[in-house]
Scaffold this active site. Structure first.
Site, PDB file in Angstrom:
ATOM      1  N   GLY A  90      -5.369  -6.277  -0.735  1.00  0.00           N
ATOM      2  CA  GLY A  90      -6.713  -6.823  -0.874  1.00  0.00           C
ATOM      3  C   GLY A  90      -6.882  -7.849  -1.976  1.00  0.00           C
ATOM      4  O   GLY A  90      -7.955  -8.434  -2.104  1.00  0.00           O
ATOM      5  N   SER A 115       5.899  -5.633   3.765  1.00  0.00           N
ATOM      6  CA  SER A 115       5.278  -6.052   5.016  1.00  0.00           C
ATOM      7  C   SER A 115       5.069  -7.562   5.047  1.00  0.00           C
ATOM      8  O   SER A 115       5.081  -8.233   4.022  1.00  0.00           O
ATOM      9  CB  SER A 115       3.932  -5.352   5.186  1.00  0.00           C
ATOM     10  N   ARG A 116       4.869  -8.063   6.247  1.00  0.00           N
ATOM     11  CA  ARG A 116       4.381  -9.424   6.424  1.00  0.00           C
ATOM     12  C   ARG A 116       2.859  -9.379   6.505  1.00  0.00           C
ATOM     13  O   ARG A 116       2.262  -8.344   6.787  1.00  0.00           O
ATOM     14  CB  ARG A 116       4.941 -10.026   7.716  1.00  0.00           C
ATOM     15  N   THR A 133      -3.549 -10.025   8.276  1.00  0.00           N
ATOM     16  CA  THR A 133      -4.858 -10.667   8.109  1.00  0.00           C
ATOM     17  C   THR A 133      -4.988 -11.354   6.750  1.00  0.00           C
ATOM     18  O   THR A 133      -6.034 -11.911   6.445  1.00  0.00           O
ATOM     19  CB  THR A 133      -5.987  -9.632   8.257  1.00  0.00           C
ATOM     20  N   SER A 134      -3.955 -11.312   5.921  1.00  0.00           N
ATOM     21  CA  SER A 134      -4.000 -11.941   4.598  1.00  0.00           C
ATOM     22  C   SER A 134      -3.202 -13.245   4.608  1.00  0.00           C
ATOM     23  O   SER A 134      -2.480 -13.523   5.561  1.00  0.00           O
ATOM     24  CB  SER A 134      -3.429 -10.975   3.539  1.00  0.00           C
ATOM     25  N   THR A 139       4.367  -9.830   0.811  1.00  0.00           N
ATOM     26  CA  THR A 139       5.540 -10.023  -0.045  1.00  0.00           C
ATOM     27  C   THR A 139       6.705 -10.579   0.759  1.00  0.00           C
ATOM     28  O   THR A 139       7.439 -11.453   0.291  1.00  0.00           O
ATOM     29  CB  THR A 139       5.930  -8.696  -0.713  1.00  0.00           C
ATOM     30  N   ASP A 154      -9.355   0.608   7.868  1.00  0.00           N
ATOM     31  CA  ASP A 154      -8.393   0.929   6.813  1.00  0.00           C
ATOM     32  C   ASP A 154      -8.911   2.140   6.042  1.00  0.00           C
ATOM     33  O   ASP A 154      -9.151   2.077   4.848  1.00  0.00           O
ATOM     34  CB  ASP A 154      -8.218  -0.271   5.878  1.00  0.00           C
ATOM     35  N   SER A 200       0.121   5.937   5.971  1.00  0.00           N
ATOM     36  CA  SER A 200       0.929   4.739   6.223  1.00  0.00           C
ATOM     37  C   SER A 200       1.877   4.463   5.062  1.00  0.00           C
ATOM     38  O   SER A 200       3.086   4.276   5.244  1.00  0.00           O
ATOM     39  CB  SER A 200       0.010   3.537   6.453  1.00  0.00           C
ATOM     40  N   LYS A 229     -10.522  -3.969  -2.056  1.00  0.00           N
ATOM     41  CA  LYS A 229     -10.683  -2.882  -1.084  1.00  0.00           C
ATOM     42  C   LYS A 229     -11.447  -1.720  -1.695  1.00  0.00           C
ATOM     43  O   LYS A 229     -12.264  -1.085  -1.041  1.00  0.00           O
ATOM     44  CB  LYS A 229      -9.307  -2.395  -0.616  1.00  0.00           C
TER      45      LYS A 229
END
Length: 519
Positions: free
Chosen positions: A182, A208-209, A212-213, A217, A270, A278, A302
């Site tokens: 976030g 992760s890729r 939505t951002s 990393t 979320d 997760s 967030k």
């Protein structure tokens, strides 16, 4: 006894170049004899077999022979890759048996509390792609609306970590770091990992890729090196260099999580329970024994209040303890983006400046990374509590962190990158202050949206370059940030988005929101 899956027929395989994102999709022509004979229906689940390999897929029916002919079975990109055979290979298709966990799903939809075995059955079916997107959505929404209690969060986390590959590094401690997200530009992992690895601790970091951002990393690290080495090679890199910085999708860790994320993100769901499951399932599956968790709080983060952060912290601690994972939760300042850059190339530039001890390296990124690295170093039983920060600072300032990062980049497969001349998208415009004042708000969500509309992360050089931070004095007409885009359309969309809401509010020093101190 003959099951529906035993009634199979043969077709030639065709690769259909469609990215269906975490969903296996099969394509049959409407005039296919097998389609008519077997009574297949669009959106039903089918089982595809070849060379001893089996996948489940959602059926789409087409009328265009250019997609698939009557004697062919088409598979989407994800599904084709899982089959591991070439185009034209003979495949067999049959009806798929319905998921055995559907009764448990119906009970969850009705608001019931599920047992451990129910979650194990549901997660197993999700990982095997037995659920349709509609059924997946029903599960996600049911868990969100009837918030899972802490025992259910543990059941879900344990079930997710048990499916797929589970690593054992035969070492202790195996450390990892995660942020709940976030906050744009928050690329501390790319600094923390080389610092911790240079100290000699094992830190196999899979990330992760962005979905939505403007950058995950893995997207930022991909500017510097390959992030998808074969799994065997990834293991070798970790053993040799004590660390990696790779995309988690190559490791098959908690695969049900990746499927659930494909539904949660478009719905912008979320919930705390799903977030905890997760994150912790992935860390346990990756063989981590110790985790540092970063929860940023701020007006547009967030988590927006200290009481909410504390509740989330206690939930993480409860579930981690049940999973046998040592966890240290830190609550950090999330009032604004970290660093200057928002977007893969801009964020990589900031990271390399900090690693090189360049004065242009953003102070907030450097300081936050050192604090987090210091806390991680204190997982080492030979490091006394409170000494970690000084050790981390010495590793960074001595150049050992840069040396370790360069070794990781080389091992994974380096790519040409020069922080002095980063490959930024060439089209730009600046957003300027309409009046004089002090920057008292930088909207994380809006600035991320502008960077995304400008093309990030698909265009690595696109994004937002912040020129002012909270508390900075600006005069009317001075630039607040610069937007980079590769295409005129993207530039136009970003300009329009910034006109509607530029994400910056000016005021007086008293209007700057209070600092959320790390705990």
């Amino acid at each position: 006894m003959t099951t529906p899956a035993d009634v199979t027929a043969t077709l030639r395989l065709k690769r259909v170049a469609i990215d269906t994102y975490r969903e296996n999709v099969a394509y049959l022509h409407r005039d296919c004899a097998i389609y008519r004979a077997e009574g297949f229906q669009a959106l039903s689940k089918v089982e595809v077999r070849a060379n001893g390999q089996r996948i489940l897929a959602t059926l789409n029916v087409v009328d265009d022979a250019c997609i698939v002919g009557p004697d062919q079975l088409g598979l989407s990109e994800d599904a084709f890759g899982q089959m591991g055979v070439s185009e034209g290979h003979e495949v067999r298709i049959g009806q798929a048996a319905p998921p055995c966990s559907i009764p448990a799903l119906h009970r969850k939809i009705a608001g019931e509390r599920l047992a451990h075995e129910d979650y194990r059955a549901i997660v197993r079916d999700i990982a095997e792609h037995r659920y349709s997107k509609i059924e997946l959505t029903a599960f996600v929404v049911a868990c969100h609306q009837g918030e899972l209690d802490r025992e259910e969060v543990y059941y879900l986390s344990e079930a997710m970590s048990a499916v797929g590959r589970r690593l054992d590094w035969h070492d202790h401690p195996v450390v990892d770091k995660h942020c709940i997200g976030g906050i744009p530009g928050n690329r501390t992992s790319m600094l923390v990992v080389p610092i911790v690895a240079a100290h000699g601790m094992l830190c196999p970091k899979t990330s992760s890729r962005a979905i939505t951002s403007p950058a995950g990393t893995a997207d930022t690290m991909e500017v510097l090196s390959n992030v998808e080495p074969p799994f065997g090679r990834l293991m070798e890199i970790v053993r040799e260099h004590h660390a990696c910085l790779a995309w988690g999708g190559t490791s098959d860790l908690s695969p049900a999580d990746d499927v659930l994320i494909s539904v949660e993100r478009p719905l912008s769901i979320d919930s705390h329970g799903q977030m905890v499951a997760s994150i912790l399932s992935k860390k346990v599956a990756a063989g981590s024994t110790h985790l540092l968790l970063d929860i940023p709080i701020g007006p547009t983060a967030k988590v927006r209040s200290m009481p909410e952060a504390q509740r989330l912290r206690r939930l993480f601690e409860f579930v981690a303890q049940r999973l046998g994972l040592a966890i240290d939760v830190v609550i950090t300042d999330g009032r604004q983006p970290i660093g200057r850059g928002i977007g893969p190339v801009l964020e990589a530039r900031d990271v390399m400046w900090v690693l090189q001890n360049d004065p242009r390296g953003p102070d907030d990124l450097r300081l936050k990374a050192l604090r987090l690295a210091g806390r991680m170093l204190e997982f080492d039983p030979d490091v006394r509590g409170g000494d970690g920060f000084a050790i981390a600072r010495d590793i960074l300032e001595s150049g050992r962190a840069l040396e370790k990062m360069q070794a990781i980049i080389t091992a994974q497969g380096s790519r040409s990158f020069d922080p002095e001349q980063p490959a930024l998208a060439p089209l730009t415009f600046e957003v300027t202050a309409t009046a004089s004042g002090v920057v008292c708000e930088l909207d994380n969500l809006q600035l991320a949206r502008i960077a995304r509309v400008a093309g990030a992360p698909k265009v690595a050089g696109a994004g937002v370059d912040l020129l002012r931070k909270l508390g900075d004095q600006v005069e009317a007409g001075e630039a607040l940030y610069r937007v980079h885009a590769a295409y005129p359309a993207d530039l136009g969309f970003a300009r329009q988005e910034a006109r509607e809401h530029d994400g910056v509010r000016l005021g007086s020093p008293a209007d700057v929101p209070p600092l959320y101190l790390e705990i």
